[in-house]
Design an enzyme around this catalytic site. Sequence first.
Site, PDB file in Angstrom:
ATOM      1  N   SER A  23       0.825  -1.213   0.000  1.00 50.93           N
ATOM      2  CA  SER A  23       0.000   0.000   0.000  1.00 50.93           C
ATOM      3  C   SER A  23       0.858   1.260   0.000  1.00 50.93           C
ATOM      4  O   SER A  23       0.330   2.364   0.100  1.00 50.93           O
ATOM      5  CB  SER A  23      -0.916  -0.006   1.228  1.00 50.93           C
ATOM      6  N   ASN A 110      -1.803  -2.701  13.317  1.00 51.12           N
ATOM      7  CA  ASN A 110      -3.257  -2.513  13.345  1.00 51.12           C
ATOM      8  C   ASN A 110      -3.667  -1.291  14.164  1.00 51.12           C
ATOM      9  O   ASN A 110      -4.512  -0.512  13.734  1.00 51.12           O
ATOM     10  CB  ASN A 110      -3.946  -3.769  13.872  1.00 51.12           C
ATOM     11  N   THR A 155     -39.818  27.111  -8.228  1.00 48.97           N
ATOM     12  CA  THR A 155     -40.127  25.734  -7.836  1.00 48.97           C
ATOM     13  C   THR A 155     -40.379  25.019  -9.159  1.00 48.97           C
ATOM     14  O   THR A 155     -40.873  25.639 -10.111  1.00 48.97           O
ATOM     15  CB  THR A 155     -41.377  25.630  -6.936  1.00 48.97           C
ATOM     16  N   HIS A 156     -39.992  23.764  -9.227  1.00 52.34           N
ATOM     17  CA  HIS A 156     -40.082  23.006 -10.489  1.00 52.34           C
ATOM     18  C   HIS A 156     -39.314  23.697 -11.617  1.00 52.34           C
ATOM     19  O   HIS A 156     -39.652  23.534 -12.784  1.00 52.34           O
ATOM     20  CB  HIS A 156     -41.534  22.790 -10.922  1.00 52.34           C
ATOM     21  N   SER A 277     -14.072  26.289 -26.606  1.00 52.36           N
ATOM     22  CA  SER A 277     -14.244  25.055 -27.364  1.00 52.36           C
ATOM     23  C   SER A 277     -13.159  24.986 -28.421  1.00 52.36           C
ATOM     24  O   SER A 277     -12.736  26.002 -28.962  1.00 52.36           O
ATOM     25  CB  SER A 277     -15.630  25.068 -28.025  1.00 52.36           C
ATOM     26  N   LYS A 283     -17.702  29.852 -28.144  1.00 53.97           N
ATOM     27  CA  LYS A 283     -18.091  29.231 -26.872  1.00 53.97           C
ATOM     28  C   LYS A 283     -17.322  29.739 -25.660  1.00 53.97           C
ATOM     29  O   LYS A 283     -16.136  29.993 -25.721  1.00 53.97           O
ATOM     30  CB  LYS A 283     -17.910  27.710 -26.952  1.00 53.97           C
ATOM     31  N   ASN A 285     -17.537  28.162 -21.875  1.00 53.64           N
ATOM     32  CA  ASN A 285     -18.226  27.092 -21.155  1.00 53.64           C
ATOM     33  C   ASN A 285     -17.958  27.113 -19.655  1.00 53.64           C
ATOM     34  O   ASN A 285     -16.841  27.408 -19.224  1.00 53.64           O
ATOM     35  CB  ASN A 285     -17.781  25.729 -21.708  1.00 53.64           C
ATOM     36  N   GLU A 290     -19.224  22.415 -14.087  1.00 52.42           N
ATOM     37  CA  GLU A 290     -19.628  21.081 -14.548  1.00 52.42           C
ATOM     38  C   GLU A 290     -18.746  19.990 -13.944  1.00 52.42           C
ATOM     39  O   GLU A 290     -19.216  18.916 -13.564  1.00 52.42           O
ATOM     40  CB  GLU A 290     -19.541  21.005 -16.075  1.00 52.42           C
ATOM     41  N   TYR A 317      -9.138  -6.732  13.011  1.00 51.23           N
ATOM     42  CA  TYR A 317      -8.567  -6.239  11.754  1.00 51.23           C
ATOM     43  C   TYR A 317      -8.655  -7.291  10.662  1.00 51.23           C
ATOM     44  O   TYR A 317      -8.442  -8.479  10.891  1.00 51.23           O
ATOM     45  CB  TYR A 317      -7.099  -5.826  11.960  1.00 51.23           C
ATOM     46  N   GLN A 322      -7.366  -2.206   4.482  1.00 46.89           N
ATOM     47  CA  GLN A 322      -6.365  -1.387   3.786  1.00 46.89           C
ATOM     48  C   GLN A 322      -7.021  -0.602   2.642  1.00 46.89           C
ATOM     49  O   GLN A 322      -6.517   0.431   2.230  1.00 46.89           O
ATOM     50  CB  GLN A 322      -5.250  -2.293   3.253  1.00 46.89           C
ATOM     51  N   LYS A 325      -8.171   3.439   2.591  1.00 45.20           N
ATOM     52  CA  LYS A 325      -7.379   4.657   2.396  1.00 45.20           C
ATOM     53  C   LYS A 325      -7.632   5.364   1.083  1.00 45.20           C
ATOM     54  O   LYS A 325      -7.812   6.582   1.051  1.00 45.20           O
ATOM     55  CB  LYS A 325      -5.898   4.334   2.562  1.00 45.20           C
TER      56      LYS A 325
HETATM   57  N1  ARG Z   1      -1.145  -1.380   5.485  1.00 46.29           N
HETATM   58  C1  ARG Z   1      -2.060  -1.914   6.419  1.00 46.29           C
HETATM   59  C2  ARG Z   1      -3.392  -1.192   6.318  1.00 46.29           C
HETATM   60  O1  ARG Z   1      -3.421  -0.180   5.746  1.00 46.29           O
HETATM   61  C3  ARG Z   1      -1.522  -1.738   7.799  1.00 46.29           C
HETATM   62  C4  ARG Z   1      -2.047  -2.732   8.764  1.00 46.29           C
HETATM   63  C5  ARG Z   1      -1.602  -4.092   8.364  1.00 46.29           C
HETATM   64  N2  ARG Z   1      -1.822  -5.067   9.367  1.00 46.29           N
HETATM   65  C6  ARG Z   1      -1.748  -6.363   9.088  1.00 46.29           C
HETATM   66  N3  ARG Z   1      -1.945  -7.170  10.051  1.00 46.29           N
HETATM   67  N4  ARG Z   1      -1.529  -6.816   7.889  1.00 46.29           N
HETATM   68  O2  ARG Z   1      -4.421  -1.627   6.791  1.00 46.29           O
END
Ligand code: ARG
Length: 458
Positions: A23, A110, A155-156, A277, A283, A285, A290, A317, A322, A325
């Site tokens: 990650s 964790n 309204t509407h 455009s 144009k 825009n 948007e 956990y 993961q 994020k």
């Molecule tokens: N990179 C992991 C996460 O974002 C950290 C926690 C990992 N813990 C584990 N027991 N594999 O959740």
Amino acid sequence: MSKLWGGRFQKDTDRLVEDFHSSISFDRRLYRHDIRGSQAHARMLARQGIISQEEAELIVRGLEEILADIEAGRVEFAVEAEDIHMNIEQLLTRRIGPVGKKLHTARSRNDQVALDVRMYLKDEIDAIVGLLKKLQHTLLDLAEEHCETVMPGYTHLQRAQPVTLAHHLLAYVQMFWRDVERLLDCRRRTDVLPLGAGALAGTTFPLDPHFVAGELGFAAVAENSLDAVSDRDFAVEFVAAAAIIMMHLSRFCEEIVLWSSAEFGFIELDDAYSTGSSMMPQKKNPDVAELIRGKTGRVYGDLQALLTMLKGLPLAYNKDMQEDKEALFDAVDTVKKCLAVFIPMVSTMRVRKERMLAAAREGFTNATDLADYLVRKGVPFREAHAQVGKMVLYALGEGKALEDLSLEEMRQFAPAVEEDVYRALDIRRCVAARRVLGGPAPEAVRQAISRARARLDF
Ligand code: ARG
């Protein structure tokens, strides 16, 4: 490369798996919070006599240097080290030697990741609340200039009754204020220290989570170790609040798109916040509006992703988590970017008061006022409503506004009409008469503006 957890393994991780479960490409943004959390943890370990004072100092200093190196762009993170937590621990041990290996005493990734995400989110909430307040100030400044700028209320999407641009803008100030409140409420539940929960069942070491909470500025300490490492409610709440902010922005953007069309012609966006455009030379825009409207969908998606990711997870956990994020980060980034560009787009737009006024005049937006006038002359409302309805139909046929009809024309439909009807039909008077709390009368709106300012400055 040997893993921090490699002891019980006899084979290396498959390369595909290495990439798959790493990650670091996205959780690297947590580096500062990870380091601050680790420094507080190390200090606490020393205070509790779990590591020595010298060891803690070495760790804290080493982490400070790593922080400086990361900020200066001198650090290459390793995919093999999986995530930001193990990358930093590895860098630390490389830098200060075996003492670095003591940092993770009485801690798991964790509780560490839960800590980092909460610290990160508190900072981002503060930043977004700041942007929302700035937006409200911008809207209030604009409202102050337009307390007398009459426009149709709809309204509407059909012209309904006259309001003012200030009144319309203040509606959004209310929405964005509720958004602030939602974020601050969510922040309270984010402001809970999970460190000390370990992997799931706490630790046998005599930790002092209250000390760590004090060091890191947390208001409370988690009450249950299983919950501390499994809870992502705060992230769901935040993304839900973010989705509502986006929904509000999107409604506003939809109006900006409409208002800047030739058909409405209520506003003209500044050149700096519109685009042209590639084919059609004429144009101009409203792309920014948007795009904000379009990006609302991705934040809704982030919310759905989080809820779905969590729904089947047994305690405590699970690696699924993961996946929290990218959704969270995307929601944070999207809301911040949208607010940052929305504010100057609105503050620089040109308001075409004459077009707004004309639309209010042409749209029979004073028809309710005429019915109310008749009620004051003793006509029951339902009858007055019917009389004015017929009068509108007639005026439409004549291509006239109500105030353009003669007394005789009006009396064919509403015999109670007298000379003073023209005052009652005056569009500015119609607005000014709506003095009720929360109404569009300029004096009511000026009071609402000062109430909103007082609330913001508090
Ligand atoms: N990179 C992991 C996460 O974002 C950290 C926690 C990992 N813990 C584990 N027991 N594999 O959740």
